[in-house]
Each structure stands twice: as C-alpha cells, then as structure tokens.
Design a protein around this motif. Structure first.
Motif, PDB file in Angstrom:
ATOM      1  N   LEU A 192      -0.144  -6.271  -5.196  1.00 39.28           N
ATOM      2  CA  LEU A 192      -0.191  -7.372  -6.158  1.00 39.28           C
ATOM      3  C   LEU A 192       1.098  -8.188  -6.118  1.00 39.28           C
ATOM      4  CD1 LEU A 192      -1.728  -5.478  -9.223  1.00 39.28           C
ATOM      5  CD2 LEU A 192      -2.921  -7.030  -7.645  1.00 39.28           C
ATOM      6  N   ALA A 193       2.229  -7.504  -6.029  1.00 38.95           N
ATOM      7  CA  ALA A 193       3.512  -8.204  -6.036  1.00 38.95           C
ATOM      8  C   ALA A 193       3.705  -9.053  -4.786  1.00 38.95           C
ATOM      9  CB  ALA A 193       4.647  -7.200  -6.176  1.00 38.95           C
ATOM     10  N   SER A 194       3.135  -8.623  -3.669  1.00 38.77           N
ATOM     11  CA  SER A 194       3.298  -9.359  -2.410  1.00 38.77           C
ATOM     12  C   SER A 194       2.259 -10.452  -2.223  1.00 38.77           C
ATOM     13  CB  SER A 194       3.225  -8.390  -1.225  1.00 38.77           C
ATOM     14  OG  SER A 194       1.898  -7.916  -1.031  1.00 38.77           O
ATOM     15  N   ALA A 195       1.201 -10.460  -3.033  1.00 36.54           N
ATOM     16  CA  ALA A 195       0.081 -11.391  -2.841  1.00 36.54           C
ATOM     17  C   ALA A 195       0.575 -12.842  -2.849  1.00 36.54           C
ATOM     18  CB  ALA A 195      -0.961 -11.183  -3.934  1.00 36.54           C
ATOM     19  N   GLY A 196       0.199 -13.579  -1.831  1.00 34.61           N
ATOM     20  CA  GLY A 196       0.589 -14.971  -1.730  1.00 34.61           C
ATOM     21  C   GLY A 196       1.958 -15.194  -1.130  1.00 34.61           C
ATOM     22  N   GLY A 197       2.718 -14.126  -0.901  1.00 27.48           N
ATOM     23  CA  GLY A 197       4.032 -14.258  -0.288  1.00 27.48           C
ATOM     24  C   GLY A 197       3.933 -14.326   1.223  1.00 27.48           C
ATOM     25  N   LEU A 198       5.056 -14.567   1.868  1.00 30.58           N
ATOM     26  CA  LEU A 198       5.049 -14.603   3.326  1.00 30.58           C
ATOM     27  C   LEU A 198       4.631 -13.262   3.904  1.00 30.58           C
ATOM     28  CD1 LEU A 198       8.326 -16.632   4.016  1.00 30.58           C
ATOM     29  CD2 LEU A 198       5.977 -17.392   4.441  1.00 30.58           C
ATOM     30  N   ALA A 199       5.127 -12.175   3.320  1.00 36.11           N
ATOM     31  CA  ALA A 199       4.731 -10.832   3.749  1.00 36.11           C
ATOM     32  C   ALA A 199       3.658 -10.335   2.778  1.00 36.11           C
ATOM     33  CB  ALA A 199       5.924  -9.892   3.775  1.00 36.11           C
ATOM     34  N   ASP A 200       2.465 -10.849   2.940  1.00 36.59           N
ATOM     35  CA  ASP A 200       1.351 -10.580   2.031  1.00 36.59           C
ATOM     36  C   ASP A 200       0.636  -9.305   2.466  1.00 36.59           C
ATOM     37  OD1 ASP A 200      -0.972 -10.599   0.481  1.00 36.59           O
ATOM     38  OD2 ASP A 200      -1.199 -12.782   0.601  1.00 36.59           O
ATOM     39  N   TYR A 201       0.657  -8.298   1.604  1.00 37.22           N
ATOM     40  CA  TYR A 201      -0.031  -7.029   1.855  1.00 37.22           C
ATOM     41  C   TYR A 201      -1.268  -6.883   0.972  1.00 37.22           C
ATOM     42  CZ  TYR A 201       3.829  -4.754   4.519  1.00 37.22           C
ATOM     43  OH  TYR A 201       4.763  -4.388   5.449  1.00 37.22           O
ATOM     44  N   SER A 202      -1.654  -7.921   0.256  1.00 38.62           N
ATOM     45  CA  SER A 202      -2.696  -7.764  -0.764  1.00 38.62           C
ATOM     46  C   SER A 202      -4.032  -7.326  -0.186  1.00 38.62           C
ATOM     47  CB  SER A 202      -2.865  -9.067  -1.547  1.00 38.62           C
ATOM     48  OG  SER A 202      -3.271 -10.141  -0.708  1.00 38.62           O
ATOM     49  N   GLY A 203      -4.301  -7.635   1.078  1.00 40.61           N
ATOM     50  CA  GLY A 203      -5.557  -7.237   1.698  1.00 40.61           C
ATOM     51  C   GLY A 203      -5.489  -5.930   2.456  1.00 40.61           C
ATOM     52  N   VAL A 204      -4.346  -5.252   2.392  1.00 37.42           N
ATOM     53  CA  VAL A 204      -4.184  -3.970   3.081  1.00 37.42           C
ATOM     54  C   VAL A 204      -4.662  -2.871   2.143  1.00 37.42           C
ATOM     55  CG1 VAL A 204      -2.603  -2.426   4.288  1.00 37.42           C
ATOM     56  CG2 VAL A 204      -2.177  -4.897   4.290  1.00 37.42           C
ATOM     57  N   ASP A 205      -5.692  -2.164   2.550  1.00 38.65           N
ATOM     58  CA  ASP A 205      -6.311  -1.152   1.693  1.00 38.65           C
ATOM     59  C   ASP A 205      -5.923   0.250   2.168  1.00 38.65           C
ATOM     60  OD1 ASP A 205      -8.589  -0.547  -0.391  1.00 38.65           O
ATOM     61  OD2 ASP A 205      -9.045   0.695   1.356  1.00 38.65           O
ATOM     62  N   TRP A 206      -5.520   1.097   1.228  1.00 40.04           N
ATOM     63  CA  TRP A 206      -5.100   2.471   1.519  1.00 40.04           C
ATOM     64  C   TRP A 206      -6.192   3.237   2.259  1.00 40.04           C
ATOM     65  CZ3 TRP A 206      -0.374   4.743  -0.197  1.00 40.04           C
ATOM     66  CH2 TRP A 206      -0.275   6.135  -0.099  1.00 40.04           C
ATOM     67  N   ASP A 207      -7.431   3.088   1.813  1.00 42.44           N
ATOM     68  CA  ASP A 207      -8.535   3.820   2.453  1.00 42.44           C
ATOM     69  C   ASP A 207      -8.795   3.301   3.864  1.00 42.44           C
ATOM     70  OD1 ASP A 207      -8.974   5.510   0.282  1.00 42.44           O
ATOM     71  OD2 ASP A 207     -10.331   4.089  -0.680  1.00 42.44           O
ATOM     72  N   ASP A 208      -8.632   1.995   4.076  1.00 42.01           N
ATOM     73  CA  ASP A 208      -8.774   1.453   5.427  1.00 42.01           C
ATOM     74  C   ASP A 208      -7.726   2.051   6.356  1.00 42.01           C
ATOM     75  OD1 ASP A 208     -10.934  -0.173   4.791  1.00 42.01           O
ATOM     76  OD2 ASP A 208      -9.689  -1.923   4.370  1.00 42.01           O
ATOM     77  N   LEU A 209      -6.499   2.144   5.867  1.00 34.69           N
ATOM     78  CA  LEU A 209      -5.444   2.747   6.681  1.00 34.69           C
ATOM     79  C   LEU A 209      -5.770   4.198   6.995  1.00 34.69           C
ATOM     80  CD1 LEU A 209      -2.221   1.334   4.956  1.00 34.69           C
ATOM     81  CD2 LEU A 209      -3.390   0.443   6.976  1.00 34.69           C
ATOM     82  N   ASP A 210      -6.278   4.922   6.008  1.00 39.43           N
ATOM     83  CA  ASP A 210      -6.651   6.314   6.239  1.00 39.43           C
ATOM     84  C   ASP A 210      -7.768   6.433   7.272  1.00 39.43           C
ATOM     85  OD1 ASP A 210      -4.903   7.903   4.826  1.00 39.43           O
ATOM     86  OD2 ASP A 210      -6.058   7.851   2.979  1.00 39.43           O
ATOM     87  N   ALA A 211      -8.610   5.426   7.333  1.00 37.41           N
ATOM     88  CA  ALA A 211      -9.714   5.448   8.295  1.00 37.41           C
ATOM     89  C   ALA A 211      -9.287   4.989   9.685  1.00 37.41           C
ATOM     90  CB  ALA A 211     -10.857   4.571   7.787  1.00 37.41           C
ATOM     91  N   GLY A 212      -8.012   4.625   9.828  1.00 33.29           N
ATOM     92  CA  GLY A 212      -7.503   4.243  11.139  1.00 33.29           C
ATOM     93  C   GLY A 212      -7.501   2.763  11.429  1.00 33.29           C
ATOM     94  N   ALA A 213      -7.742   1.927  10.430  1.00 33.95           N
ATOM     95  CA  ALA A 213      -7.742   0.481  10.658  1.00 33.95           C
ATOM     96  C   ALA A 213      -6.378   0.011  11.143  1.00 33.95           C
ATOM     97  CB  ALA A 213      -8.129  -0.248   9.374  1.00 33.95           C
ATOM     98  N   ALA A 214      -6.387  -0.887  12.109  1.00 33.90           N
ATOM     99  CA  ALA A 214      -5.149  -1.472  12.641  1.00 33.90           C
ATOM    100  C   ALA A 214      -4.902  -2.777  11.900  1.00 33.90           C
ATOM    101  CB  ALA A 214      -5.275  -1.707  14.139  1.00 33.90           C
ATOM    102  N   VAL A 215      -4.048  -2.724  10.866  1.00 39.23           N
ATOM    103  CA  VAL A 215      -3.847  -3.861   9.974  1.00 39.23           C
ATOM    104  C   VAL A 215      -2.411  -4.363  10.103  1.00 39.23           C
ATOM    105  CG1 VAL A 215      -4.072  -4.722   7.627  1.00 39.23           C
ATOM    106  CG2 VAL A 215      -5.494  -2.806   8.374  1.00 39.23           C
ATOM    107  N   TYR A 216      -2.270  -5.663  10.342  1.00 36.82           N
ATOM    108  CA  TYR A 216      -0.969  -6.308  10.510  1.00 36.82           C
ATOM    109  C   TYR A 216      -0.771  -7.325   9.390  1.00 36.82           C
ATOM    110  CZ  TYR A 216      -1.394  -4.557  15.320  1.00 36.82           C
ATOM    111  OH  TYR A 216      -1.556  -3.762  16.433  1.00 36.82           O
ATOM    112  N   TRP A 217       0.429  -7.311   8.802  1.00 35.67           N
ATOM    113  CA  TRP A 217       0.697  -8.337   7.802  1.00 35.67           C
ATOM    114  C   TRP A 217       1.084  -9.645   8.487  1.00 35.67           C
ATOM    115  CZ3 TRP A 217       5.149 -11.104   7.333  1.00 35.67           C
ATOM    116  CH2 TRP A 217       6.323 -10.584   7.886  1.00 35.67           C
ATOM    117  N   PRO A 218       0.900 -10.799   7.829  1.00 34.42           N
ATOM    118  CA  PRO A 218       0.279 -10.952   6.524  1.00 34.42           C
ATOM    119  C   PRO A 218      -1.216 -10.677   6.568  1.00 34.42           C
ATOM    120  CG  PRO A 218       0.759 -13.103   7.487  1.00 34.42           C
ATOM    121  CD  PRO A 218       1.383 -12.087   8.386  1.00 34.42           C
TER     122      PRO A 218
END
Length: 722
Positions: free
Chosen positions: A527-553
């Motif tokens: 929530l704090a990063s949402a809309g910022g240059l380093a936006d993590y708002s779409g990074v989901d903990w469960d997706d990471l646990d499932a092995g998703a390759a997610v890059y910010w922003p």
C-alpha cells in the motif's frame, strides 16, 4: 540451544549473501550429530542455474555456530557484556531513547540499517525511525554501495533499478563492457552469463587490477583496459569522443528518445584518445579499438545480432566523482542507442543481498517507501495515510551515512545509535573516526546474530534471527521480488527484528501500528509503495510462493502469471519510454574535477580496496566459517613485483601501509596483476588489518558515496615477527 527444522520437507529459498540471490534448497539434517541443521544444495534458478560459490555452499555452517548470540547482552558498570532478559533489554532501550530525546531532541537518536535486511525489515525500520523515534537521522550501508549508481540512473532515466532487464538477457550478449566489477570473485555464478560474449570475443573489462574477472578476457575472449585508479571518467569521455568524432553514434535513437546530445558533444570534445591516454595510461589505440568495437556490435544488435551491454560496479562508483563517472557510462550507452531496447542496455551490478529492495522502501535519509521523496508533499501525504498519521508527523530529510557516522557524539550529531545488520567499525571510510564516534555515544544498540566488531562496542546487543529462520521477501539485482522462507525454528533467545520494533513501538507510545508478522508488513509495504516509482502494489505473497517471476514496478493493473518461464510486472524497463515526464532519457555533460587526494610524492601509491572470493562484506559471517577463514585467514597486500622491489619488500613480508588516517599491517603478495602505481587490500578483516582505516571520507557531492577506491598510501617493510 540449536535451531530445529520447521517441517520435514524441502524448503526452497535463496542464498543469504550477494544480490544474485541464488536459488538454494534446504533439507532437514540427517541426524542429531550432523554438522549443520540443514542440508544446503543449489537449485535450478535463473541467476545461478544450480551453481553456488564457496560462501553459498557453506552458509548453513553458521546456523548452529557456537558463537551465535542467544540472549540480549547489557554492558555492566565494570565494562563487561552480560546476559539479560528481553523485557529488561527492551525497557532499558526504550527508556534511554526517551530520555535522550527529551534532553537533546529527537534527532539525537539515530538508526543505521543495511542492504541485507528483508524488504519488510527495511520498510518497518524506516517507519520505526520516523514514527516511534521521531528522528530524521536514518541511513544505511547501501549509501556505501549503490548510491552513485542510483543517483546517475535517476537523473538519466528518471528511475533507478540495478539491472533494468533480466540477468539472462546477458546470455545472448555479443559484447559486454564491464567497468569496476570483479564478479568472478564477488558473485561467481554470474560468470555463466558472460559465456556468449566471451565466445564472441566481446568481453571488455575495465579495472586497475588484472582481476579474476579481467582474466576471463584472455585467449581471445575479449580485452582488459587497465587505467590509473580514479581515471575511469576520463576513459569514458575518451570513448564517447571517438563515437562522436567518427560518427558512430545512433542518430535516430538519440533524436527520438533522448535530450542533451549537443551538451555532451561539447563536453567530450577535448578528450581525444591521446590526451586520455596520457592521463589513464590506456593506449590511444585501445581506446579507439574499444569505441569502434562497441559501435559495430551495437549496429549488429539492431540487425538481429547479440545484445551489447554496459555494466558498472563499485570500482567506478565508489569515488568522489562516482555519480558523474556512472553518468558517463550511461551517456556512452545512450550514444550507442542501447537503453530501453531489446538490443542491449545499461545496468549496475548490485552487491548486497537486498541492496535493491533495501534502498527502495525508506532506509535512506531522503526517501520514503516506493522510492518516494521525503520532501514531496504528495509523497508524504500518501505514506502518512497508509501509516495512519498526519503528514507533519513524518520528519524531513536526514543526513547521509558518512556524515551521520562521523558526527556521532558531537554537538551536531546523534547521542544514541541503533545499528541493524551492519558493522560500520569495519565497513565505513576513515574507520578510526567512526570507532571514536561510537565510543562518544551515550548509548549504542546493535542488532546482530554474532558479536561483530561493532556489537563488541555496544551498550546493548540484541540477538536476531538468521536467514533460514525468518520469512520475508528480497529483491535481487534485476528487480525481481523473491520469497525468503524459514526452514528452521529460531533458537530460544533470538528474536525477529520486526518483533523487536513492534515491542519497542509499544514502549515508546508510537503512533501508527507495527506488526511482527512479515506478511502483514509486506501487505502494508504494498500500500505504501502504490503509485510510486518502485511500485510493489501488484506483487502478491501467494504468487511469489507459487514461483511467479515478478519484477517491480508491478502495480495492481499488472496481470501476474504463475506459469514457469513467464515474467510479470516490468522485467524490462524503458521499452515504451523513460521515466521522465517527456519519456526521454537525459544525456548529462560531466567533467573531470580535481582529484580529492593526489599522490604527492614519488613514493606514494594508489590503494584500491575490494573483496575476496572467500569473504563477504566485513567478514562477520565468513570469518567464522573454518574453510573460508582457512583459505584466506588474513589481509594480504597485493603489489607488483617491480613495486615491491623498489620498496625493499619480499613475498610474505609484513608491510605497514600508511597515510594520514591510519596504518594497516599486511603480508605482501606479489602479483603482476597490479599496475606499478597501485596496491590492493581486501576490506574483510578487523583491527590493524582493516583496510578502511586508510580510506577517505570524501564523498560524492550528489550521492554522498565515499571515496573507497583510491587513497594515497606509503609502504614500510617490517620485520618477519608475527
């Protein structure tokens, strides 16, 4: 008490050391008599392909180490550190912080963090400093590692991410120019990504030493440029001069995607190769050869050939002109038409394990989470809303790390310091000045799992968790967000830093809320990063646990895939435009200035510092691993045989390395890999072997990065007595 397994299954996590964040698997140990509580093996992950370096393979050796701290330690009136309970320790810390704030103001309490903390700990540490302590005085050891590269990236591209492309893009590179980085020792699995460039004869390494990475250029694999220390900027200006003078630039790219070409053209006009050669020691023919080869390879990449990449590391960044030098490297990449294309690009090689994520979410003195500026009213309002406080509650910008540490205990500096996962007694420039400052403090608190050299100076030491005992996320050198998973239950007596901050926040009647649960903190970070240059708002903990390759922003508008091999978020930055309002990159003219410390006599030499294969950072961990310490047990002064002969120094002889700041005693290791005017010391060792007793506290005026990589020294041979 030793750590025990969380579950009798394999835990997939990541190495605790460098920013490659190599994939590892942890399996329960086969029996009670096993040396380590888990079996650690490399797993097939993109950055390492199953390979690990010596440090990674031995990392589990530290989990049950006999020197592990298991209880808070309080310094007694007699000067000893003795165990106390957690309630007593936290009550003491809170009462001292409250008293010092009352008597001297909130900025009399300071916090020093680290690039090895998880994203959650880095985020909550910034929040804790600003809300619970009310101080602006927070910075971290990443100021010593990545700040110049970050400053250069921000002003050129509008955004800083170490590698703005996946690391595996290098695998098809036909030419890679690597400046000031020794990946063959600092992160050996990285070398696999250089194979294609080497096979193409296109690996170019710039380093005053013929380092193991420079050795990779041998046998037709590329070439090594060996400039005088501190002259990388002039070398880069010379390369740009050749591109412009010989019309080798990408005119169409520059016209459509950049601003500032004419300013750079004027700034490099005086840096013809012969002049550059007289300053750098790199022959003019090699300067022309390198510029022409880069241009030819870049043109080939645009016709479907292998990509061309320019990469920088600490060797060109840790200078008082590090931002300008990195900017010159970016200018070179822009002249070739590389950034923001599929034909190559520019990147900086992040060093610390979470050096990328650690600098995005609030540890820096001038930043709030999501790469927001602490001076921007809209940025402050956004973060304040997430924190549940009035924006006026958040202090303004603090002071950068070197100034913070060198003013400790003075009238203008902090009187209490909390250190997290860092060892500034060894890692700071002009280290004796830092040690003196720590000893002037009214109260020093260190959170660590070993009694580091800094912890040994503390009034209160708090034992924290190790990497295999905690949950959280990390962000590697390519901007990919990863899950750190617990494989072990923490030994009794150690506590997580999130828990420590939450307990202290209660005692300090802090506004806002503080959680001890990593996932809860991560949700707030989103929530704090949402809309910022380093936006993590779409990074989901469960997706990471499932092995998703997610890059910010990665905002909530990004669709995230869990399919192996598919990337989500923004794996490649700038393809559709740069992060400035007009979507164009900035070419910034830069000019060499007067070196901060010239060599004043014929007998003085240039000292450069760096890492060894066997050790990491200040060595708090690796010097406690028997096989690593056995392979590199003491500091060695690398010196050219001709230079050694001129100074009357023999192989293995003890040498005092001196300048006006201090003295280091080391054994000589003769090597033709050094220039005649240069010597090298690793910075992993303590006491009189601490290389940072000699380094300068001069800083880059833009990034506040210290001048680690070039200090004048004199050599004085000693007797052979140990």
């Amino acid at each position: 008490m030793t750590a025990t397994a969380v579950a009798p299954t394999t835990t997939q996590t990541h190495c605790p050391y460098c920013a490659l964040q190599c994939g590892i698997s942890l399996d329960p140990s086969p029996g009670a008599g096993a040396r380590e509580p888990v079996l650690l093996t490399g797993r097939d992950f993109e950055t390492n392909g199953g390979a690990l370096c010596r440090k990674g393979y031995s990392a589990a050796n530290l989990l049950n180490h006999p020197e592990r701290l298991h209880s808070p330690l309080r310094r007694t009136a007699a000067g000893n550190l003795e165990p106390v309970g957690w309630d007593e320790a936290l009550d003491l810390l809170a009462s001292r912080a409250a008293l010092i704030r009352k008597e001297h103001g909130a900025d009399a309490v300071a916090v020093f963090g680290a690039g090895g903390l998880t994203n959650e700990k880095a985020y909550q540490l910034g929040k804790f400093a600003r809300l619970a302590l009310g101080t602006s005085r927070i910075d971290y050891n990443g100021r010593f590692c990545m700040s110049s590269a970050a400053a250069a990236g921000n002003r050129a591209f509008g955004l800083d991410r170490g590698l703005p492309f996946p690391l595996v893009d290098l695998d098809a590179g036909s030419m890679i120019l690597m400046l000031g980085s020794n990946v063959a020792e600092t992160m050996p699995p990285f070398v696999r990504h250089l194979t294609h460039a080497r096979d193409s004869g296109g690996l170019i390494v710039v380093d005053p030493r013929r380092s193991p990475t420079a050795e990779l250029c041998a046998n037709g694999s590329g070439w090594h440029l060996q400039p005088t220390p501190g002259t990388d900027l002039e070398l880069l200006l010379g390369l740009a001069h050749v591109l412009l003078a010989e019309s080798l630039i990408d005119e169409d790219y520059l016209a459509s995607r950049t601003n500032g070409l004419e300013g750079v053209r004027a700034s490099v006009g005086a840096w013809w190769p012969e002049r550059v050669a007289s300053i750098t020691g790199v022959p003019a023919a090699e300067i022309r050869r390198t510029a022409r080869a880069l241009a030819a390879a870049a043109a080939g990449a645009k016709s479907g050939g292998g990509g061309v990449f320019i990469l920088t590391g600490r060797g060109v960044e840790q200078h008082a002109n590090g931002t300008d030098t990195t900017t010159a490297a970016i200018n070179l990449a822009l002249l070739l038409g590389l950034p923001g294309t599929t034909g190559g690009g520019f990147g900086t090689i992040t060093g610390q394990g979470n050096g990328q994520g650690g600098r995005e979410h609030g540890q820096k003195s001038d930043q709030l989470p999501g790469y927001r500026k602490i001076t921007d009213p809209a940025h402050r309002a956004h973060v304040a809303k997430v924190w549940g406080v009035d924006p006026e509650t958040i202090p303004g910008p603090g002071i950068p790390a070197t100034e913070l540490l060198h003013t400790l205990g003075t009238e203008s500096g902090a009187r209490m310091l909390m250190v997290h996962a860092s060892n500034p007694v060894l890692s700071s420039p002009d280290a004796s000045k830092v040690l003196a400052g720590l000893r002037r403090l009214d109260f020093l608190v260190v959170c660590d799992f070993f009694l580091s050299e800094t912890a040994a100076e503390a009034d209160l030491v708090l034992p924290v968790l190790q990497w295999a005992e905690e949950e959280g996320t990390m962000t590697n050198l390519e901007g990919r967000v990863l899950r750190r998973r617990a494989a072990l239950r923490a030994p009794e007596g150690a506590r997580g830093e999130l828990w420590i901050m939450a307990e202290l926040a209660k005692r300090l009647d802090s506004p806002g809320t503080f959680s001890a649960d990593a996932r809860e903190v991560f949700e707030e970070l989103r929530l704090a990063s949402a809309g910022g240059l380093a936006d993590y708002s779409g990074v989901d903990w469960d997706d990471l646990d499932a092995g998703a390759a997610v890059y910010w922003p990665c905002s909530t508008e990004h669709a995230v895939s869990r399919v192996p091999g598919q990337r989500s978020g923004t794996p490649r930055l700038f393809l559709d435009g740069f992060a400035h309002p007009d979507a164009r990159a900035r070419l910034i003219p830069v000019y060499p200035g007067t070196p901060p410390e010239a060599l004043h006599t014929r007998r003085q030499l240039a000292l450069v510092t760096g890492r060894l294969l066997e050790h990491y950072q200040s060595g708090t961990q690796t010097r406690r691993v028997a096989e690593l310490a056995g392979a590199a047990p003491e500091v060695r002064l690398e010196i050219h045989p001709g230079t050694a002969r001129a100074h009357g120094i023999a192989e293995g002889q003890r040498v005092a390395v001196r300048n006006g700041r201090g003295e280091v005693v080391a054994r000589a290791a003769l090597s033709s890999a050094l220039r005649l005017d240069t010597v090298f010391l690793p910075f992993h060792f303590a006491g009189s072997q601490n290389a940072n007793l000699l380094t300068s506290s001069a800083v880059d005026p833009i990034s506040a990065m210290p001048e680690f990589k070039n200090a004048p020294v004199s050599l004085h041979p000693l007797g052979d007595e140990s």
